[in-house]
Design a protein around this motif. Sequence first.
Motif, PDB file in Angstrom:
ATOM      1  N   THR A  26       0.956  -1.208  -0.097  1.00  0.00           N
ATOM      2  CA  THR A  26      -0.133  -0.166   0.075  1.00  0.00           C
ATOM      3  C   THR A  26       1.093   1.258  -0.082  1.00  0.00           C
ATOM      4  N   LEU A  45      -1.517  -0.416  -3.921  1.00  0.00           N
ATOM      5  CA  LEU A  45      -2.688  -0.294  -3.527  1.00  0.00           C
ATOM      6  C   LEU A  45      -2.808   1.039  -2.543  1.00  0.00           C
ATOM      7  N   GLY A  47      -4.803   1.768  -0.258  1.00  0.00           N
ATOM      8  CA  GLY A  47      -5.696   1.094   0.716  1.00  0.00           C
ATOM      9  C   GLY A  47      -6.683   2.083   1.401  1.00  0.00           C
ATOM     10  N   ASP A  48      -7.495   1.622   1.719  1.00  0.00           N
ATOM     11  CA  ASP A  48      -8.537   2.372   2.787  1.00  0.00           C
ATOM     12  C   ASP A  48      -8.104   2.157   4.219  1.00  0.00           C
ATOM     13  N   ASP A  87      -8.812   1.593  -3.379  1.00  0.00           N
ATOM     14  CA  ASP A  87     -10.207   1.256  -2.837  1.00  0.00           C
ATOM     15  C   ASP A  87     -11.310   2.070  -2.903  1.00  0.00           C
ATOM     16  N   LYS A 117     -10.608  -1.494  -5.945  1.00  0.00           N
ATOM     17  CA  LYS A 117     -10.863  -2.830  -5.213  1.00  0.00           C
ATOM     18  C   LYS A 117     -11.948  -2.601  -4.434  1.00  0.00           C
ATOM     19  N   HIS A 141     -11.981  -8.664  -3.200  1.00  0.00           N
ATOM     20  CA  HIS A 141     -11.307  -8.936  -1.679  1.00  0.00           C
ATOM     21  C   HIS A 141     -12.215  -9.597  -0.929  1.00  0.00           C
ATOM     22  N   VAL A 184      -7.956 -10.263  -3.836  1.00  0.00           N
ATOM     23  CA  VAL A 184      -7.242 -10.317  -2.511  1.00  0.00           C
ATOM     24  C   VAL A 184      -7.896 -11.343  -1.490  1.00  0.00           C
ATOM     25  N   GLU A 186      -7.734 -12.175   2.366  1.00  0.00           N
ATOM     26  CA  GLU A 186      -7.218 -11.593   3.522  1.00  0.00           C
ATOM     27  C   GLU A 186      -7.469 -12.312   4.856  1.00  0.00           C
ATOM     28  N   ILE A 207      -2.919 -11.885   1.923  1.00  0.00           N
ATOM     29  CA  ILE A 207      -2.364 -11.094   3.098  1.00  0.00           C
ATOM     30  C   ILE A 207      -2.822 -11.816   4.237  1.00  0.00           C
ATOM     31  N   VAL A 219       0.509  -3.706   4.353  1.00  0.00           N
ATOM     32  CA  VAL A 219       0.564  -2.284   4.423  1.00  0.00           C
ATOM     33  C   VAL A 219       1.890  -1.894   4.771  1.00  0.00           C
TER      34      VAL A 219
HETATM   35  O1  KIV Z   1      -6.809  -1.467   2.827  1.00  0.00           O
HETATM   36  C1  KIV Z   1      -5.786  -1.891   2.562  1.00  0.00           C
HETATM   37  O2  KIV Z   1      -4.578  -1.582   2.659  1.00  0.00           O
HETATM   38  C2  KIV Z   1      -6.102  -3.398   2.048  1.00  0.00           C
HETATM   39  C3  KIV Z   1      -4.984  -4.373   2.080  1.00  0.00           C
HETATM   40  C4  KIV Z   1      -4.795  -4.667   3.445  1.00  0.00           C
HETATM   41  C5  KIV Z   1      -5.403  -5.484   1.172  1.00  0.00           C
HETATM   42  O3  KIV Z   1      -7.267  -3.665   1.682  1.00  0.00           O
END
Ligand code: KIV
Length: 291
Positions: A26, A45, A47-48, A87, A117, A141, A184, A186, A207, A219
């Motif tokens: 990320t 990524l 990521g949120d 995301d 995503k 995901h 993904v 997780e 992950i 992350v």
């Molecule tokens: O938001 C994020 O960082 C994620 C990853 C952990 C896959 O969705």
Amino acid sequence: MDTRKPITTAKLRKMKLDHTPIAVVTAYDYPSARLAEEAGVDVILVGDSLGNVVLGYESTVPVTLDDMLYHTRAVTRAVRSSFVVTDMPFMTYHGSLDATLKGAARLMQEGLAKAVKLEGGAEIAPAVKALVQAGIPVMAHIGLTPQSIHQIGGYKVHGKTNDQAERLMADALALEEAGAFAIVLELVTEQLAAEVTARLSIPTIGIGAGAGCDGQVLVFHDVLGYGSDIVPKRFVKAYASVGDTIRTAIGQYVSEVKGRQFPAAEHAFRMSDEEAGRLYGQGSGGNDHEQ
Ligand code: KIV
């Protein structure tokens, strides 16, 4: 300088076929994205998870589309060849397909992301299909989906029972069928993650899902040990202790400011003594200008 050809969804699919592991990390801003790309990451990524590690929320739920846009723009400004996925945040793809498409379109047009995503299983397949039909690549995901944390009730490993495993496999197949280009996994048991990886033709990115996935994602802050209150997680490997480095460096700065060691002469700028003398009467024997 990164001289790789830009990564595409086709390239990611080929990496799966060639058994070349896909490295995903990320990133949330310009310097983190630049460093990730320079380090050779295939997919960045946005990521949120930025809700937790950058904005200080307890979960990803409060993260908004505007938050994602702001950070996505900073990341894409830095990136040339890594594939940037961003995301779609909480509840931005559960209403009408029209609203889902508009949100994703903003992330692509204003944020310049290459893909979005979405968290969720077969129930979000119609949204995935609509996005893909509109030309928007979708990374799915499943397993632990942090946006549903209040419903799930905690960070639990998925696929420990046969029932759970069958449900997760059905979700993975439905998302592939809907057109997702990658998925993904997780916090999924390693046997199940390996089985999903073998059954799908699209890459799986794990992950906390073991070594049998086509790629791995972590992350940024976890990889670096960057943060003031990072809690070690079993599935994470920290490759540095950047938080400690930062705390020590800033502590030293504070102590040097208080001890008047910083700034030293080499950090300051001087006008010539003659000029200073004219202004303030220094260096030429007094306050000449007052006479
Ligand atoms: O938001 C994020 O960082 C994620 C990853 C952990 C896959 O969705």
